[in-house]
Scaffold this motif. Structure first.
Motif, PDB file in Angstrom:
ATOM      1  N   PRO A 164       7.970  10.163  15.222  1.00 24.24           N
ATOM      2  CA  PRO A 164       6.549  10.505  15.100  1.00 24.24           C
ATOM      3  C   PRO A 164       5.626   9.297  15.059  1.00 24.24           C
ATOM      4  O   PRO A 164       6.068   8.141  14.955  1.00 24.24           O
ATOM      5  CB  PRO A 164       6.509  11.242  13.754  1.00 24.24           C
ATOM      6  N   GLY A 165       4.334   9.603  15.102  1.00 24.61           N
ATOM      7  CA  GLY A 165       3.331   8.584  14.881  1.00 24.61           C
ATOM      8  C   GLY A 165       3.312   8.165  13.422  1.00 24.61           C
ATOM      9  O   GLY A 165       3.784   8.885  12.547  1.00 24.61           O
ATOM     10  N   GLY A 166       2.768   6.989  13.178  1.00 27.21           N
ATOM     11  CA  GLY A 166       2.706   6.417  11.837  1.00 27.21           C
ATOM     12  C   GLY A 166       2.478   4.930  11.980  1.00 27.21           C
ATOM     13  O   GLY A 166       1.771   4.487  12.885  1.00 27.21           O
ATOM     14  N   GLU A 167       3.082   4.140  11.119  1.00 29.16           N
ATOM     15  CA  GLU A 167       3.001   2.684  11.195  1.00 29.16           C
ATOM     16  C   GLU A 167       4.352   2.166  11.683  1.00 29.16           C
ATOM     17  O   GLU A 167       5.357   2.257  10.978  1.00 29.16           O
ATOM     18  CB  GLU A 167       2.641   2.107   9.824  1.00 29.16           C
ATOM     19  N   SER A 168       4.372   1.632  12.899  1.00 29.86           N
ATOM     20  CA  SER A 168       5.646   1.304  13.535  1.00 29.86           C
ATOM     21  C   SER A 168       6.439   0.254  12.765  1.00 29.86           C
ATOM     22  O   SER A 168       7.665   0.331  12.680  1.00 29.86           O
ATOM     23  CB  SER A 168       5.431   0.845  14.982  1.00 29.86           C
ATOM     24  N   THR A 169       5.766  -0.751  12.183  1.00 33.41           N
ATOM     25  CA  THR A 169       6.510  -1.771  11.448  1.00 33.41           C
ATOM     26  C   THR A 169       7.118  -1.201  10.173  1.00 33.41           C
ATOM     27  O   THR A 169       8.237  -1.564   9.794  1.00 33.41           O
ATOM     28  CB  THR A 169       5.608  -2.973  11.119  1.00 33.41           C
ATOM     29  N   THR A 170       6.406  -0.284   9.524  1.00 30.31           N
ATOM     30  CA  THR A 170       6.947   0.364   8.322  1.00 30.31           C
ATOM     31  C   THR A 170       8.143   1.237   8.682  1.00 30.31           C
ATOM     32  O   THR A 170       9.188   1.187   8.027  1.00 30.31           O
ATOM     33  CB  THR A 170       5.864   1.217   7.642  1.00 30.31           C
ATOM     34  N   ILE A 171       7.997   2.062   9.734  1.00 27.94           N
ATOM     35  CA  ILE A 171       9.098   2.926  10.157  1.00 27.94           C
ATOM     36  C   ILE A 171      10.303   2.083  10.559  1.00 27.94           C
ATOM     37  O   ILE A 171      11.451   2.395  10.203  1.00 27.94           O
ATOM     38  CB  ILE A 171       8.665   3.844  11.315  1.00 27.94           C
ATOM     39  N   ALA A 172      10.064   0.980  11.281  1.00 29.65           N
ATOM     40  CA  ALA A 172      11.163   0.120  11.716  1.00 29.65           C
ATOM     41  C   ALA A 172      11.920  -0.448  10.517  1.00 29.65           C
ATOM     42  O   ALA A 172      13.155  -0.488  10.503  1.00 29.65           O
ATOM     43  CB  ALA A 172      10.640  -1.005  12.595  1.00 29.65           C
ATOM     44  N   GLY A 173      11.196  -0.887   9.496  1.00 34.08           N
ATOM     45  CA  GLY A 173      11.847  -1.413   8.311  1.00 34.08           C
ATOM     46  C   GLY A 173      12.677  -0.373   7.589  1.00 34.08           C
ATOM     47  O   GLY A 173      13.798  -0.657   7.118  1.00 34.08           O
ATOM     48  N   LEU A 174      12.159   0.849   7.523  1.00 38.20           N
ATOM     49  CA  LEU A 174      12.896   1.935   6.878  1.00 38.20           C
ATOM     50  C   LEU A 174      14.112   2.341   7.706  1.00 38.20           C
ATOM     51  O   LEU A 174      15.158   2.698   7.151  1.00 38.20           O
ATOM     52  CB  LEU A 174      11.960   3.127   6.652  1.00 38.20           C
ATOM     53  N   MET A 175      13.991   2.267   9.033  1.00 39.72           N
ATOM     54  CA  MET A 175      15.155   2.540   9.895  1.00 39.72           C
ATOM     55  C   MET A 175      16.255   1.514   9.667  1.00 39.72           C
ATOM     56  O   MET A 175      17.445   1.844   9.641  1.00 39.72           O
ATOM     57  CB  MET A 175      14.729   2.567  11.365  1.00 39.72           C
ATOM     58  N   THR A 176      15.865   0.261   9.516  1.00 37.87           N
ATOM     59  CA  THR A 176      16.852  -0.790   9.241  1.00 37.87           C
ATOM     60  C   THR A 176      17.551  -0.515   7.912  1.00 37.87           C
ATOM     61  O   THR A 176      18.785  -0.589   7.817  1.00 37.87           O
ATOM     62  CB  THR A 176      16.169  -2.168   9.216  1.00 37.87           C
ATOM     63  N   ALA A 177      16.774  -0.184   6.891  1.00 37.25           N
ATOM     64  CA  ALA A 177      17.351   0.080   5.572  1.00 37.25           C
ATOM     65  C   ALA A 177      18.307   1.270   5.607  1.00 37.25           C
ATOM     66  O   ALA A 177      19.317   1.293   4.892  1.00 37.25           O
ATOM     67  CB  ALA A 177      16.234   0.323   4.560  1.00 37.25           C
ATOM     68  N   ALA A 178      17.995   2.271   6.447  1.00 40.32           N
ATOM     69  CA  ALA A 178      18.823   3.480   6.530  1.00 40.32           C
ATOM     70  C   ALA A 178      19.977   3.335   7.515  1.00 40.32           C
ATOM     71  O   ALA A 178      20.821   4.229   7.605  1.00 40.32           O
ATOM     72  CB  ALA A 178      17.955   4.678   6.925  1.00 40.32           C
ATOM     73  N   GLY A 179      20.011   2.235   8.261  1.00 39.31           N
ATOM     74  CA  GLY A 179      21.069   2.043   9.250  1.00 39.31           C
ATOM     75  C   GLY A 179      20.981   3.012  10.415  1.00 39.31           C
ATOM     76  O   GLY A 179      22.006   3.506  10.901  1.00 39.31           O
TER      77      GLY A 179
END
Length: 199
Positions: free
Chosen positions: A46-61
């Motif tokens: 979805p839309g949102g803040e791409s850098t925030t989502i990317a960081g959370l994706m990294t944390a979640a693997g």
């Protein structure tokens, strides 16, 4: 049987996407961990803040599992920030963030904030290939799609720049279709999910 879809639910407008898809009859799961991808046919970024989502994706693997999901035939749709996450290259990231993390599946470059900042948000009737009437596209800190590769089909442009594209089992748009009552792009994604997976 109704399609079984996921919406990446780490940050941003994931609830709105889920509601639109459920109204259309899809079964929808919120995806926060790799195990949540099991059994899905499609996934919305979805839309949102791409850098925030990317960081959370990294944390979640989630990076490699989503790439593997797509490689196995799963359809992906990125809207606004989701488009940035899909793109091969990203330009315009703030210097403090360095190189933007991305899935690098869409053969195109995403330029961040191409239409200005939050205060420059706007709504425009957008002509989309295959739709019989304009779509009410909402642009909020929207990216633009540049240098699409030969396998990328441009479905809509605004100001001479691509804002909606399709590549195989990928769909990507620069705007927020989930913030309108018009469900035609969600219907388009459902058709993409239902299409035969190339062998």
């Amino acid at each position: 049987m109704s399609p079984h879809l996921g919406v990446l639910a780490l940050q941003g407008a994931f609830r709105e996407h889920r509601l639109r898809l459920e109204i259309l009859g899809a079964r929808v799961r919120e995806v926060r961990l790799p195990a949540d991808l099991e059994g899905l046919q499609g996934l919305v970024l979805p839309g949102g803040e791409s850098t925030t989502i990317a960081g959370l994706m990294t944390a979640a693997g989630l990076w490699d599992p989503i790439r593997a999901f797509h490689a196995a035939g799963g359809a992906l749709w990125g809207s606004c920030a989701g488009l940035i996450l899909l793109a091969r290259e990203v330009e315009g990231a703030p210097p403090q963030f360095g190189r933007q993390d991305r899935l690098a599946l869409l053969d195109a470059t995403a330029r961040r904030n191409a239409f200005g900042r939050q205060a420059d948000s706007f709504r425009v009737p957008l002509q989309i290939r295959g739709l019989d009437a304009p779509f009410p596209a909402v642009f909020i800190r929207a990216p633009v799609i540049e240098r699409p590769g030969p396998s990328v089909e441009v479905l809509a442009e605004y100001g001479g720049r691509a804002v909606l594209v399709r590549q195989g089992r990928l769909l990507a748009c620069a705007f927020h279709p989930e913030l309108t009552a018009d469900a035609r792009l969600h219907e388009l994604f459902l058709r993409l999910v239902a299409a035969p997976v190339p062998t």
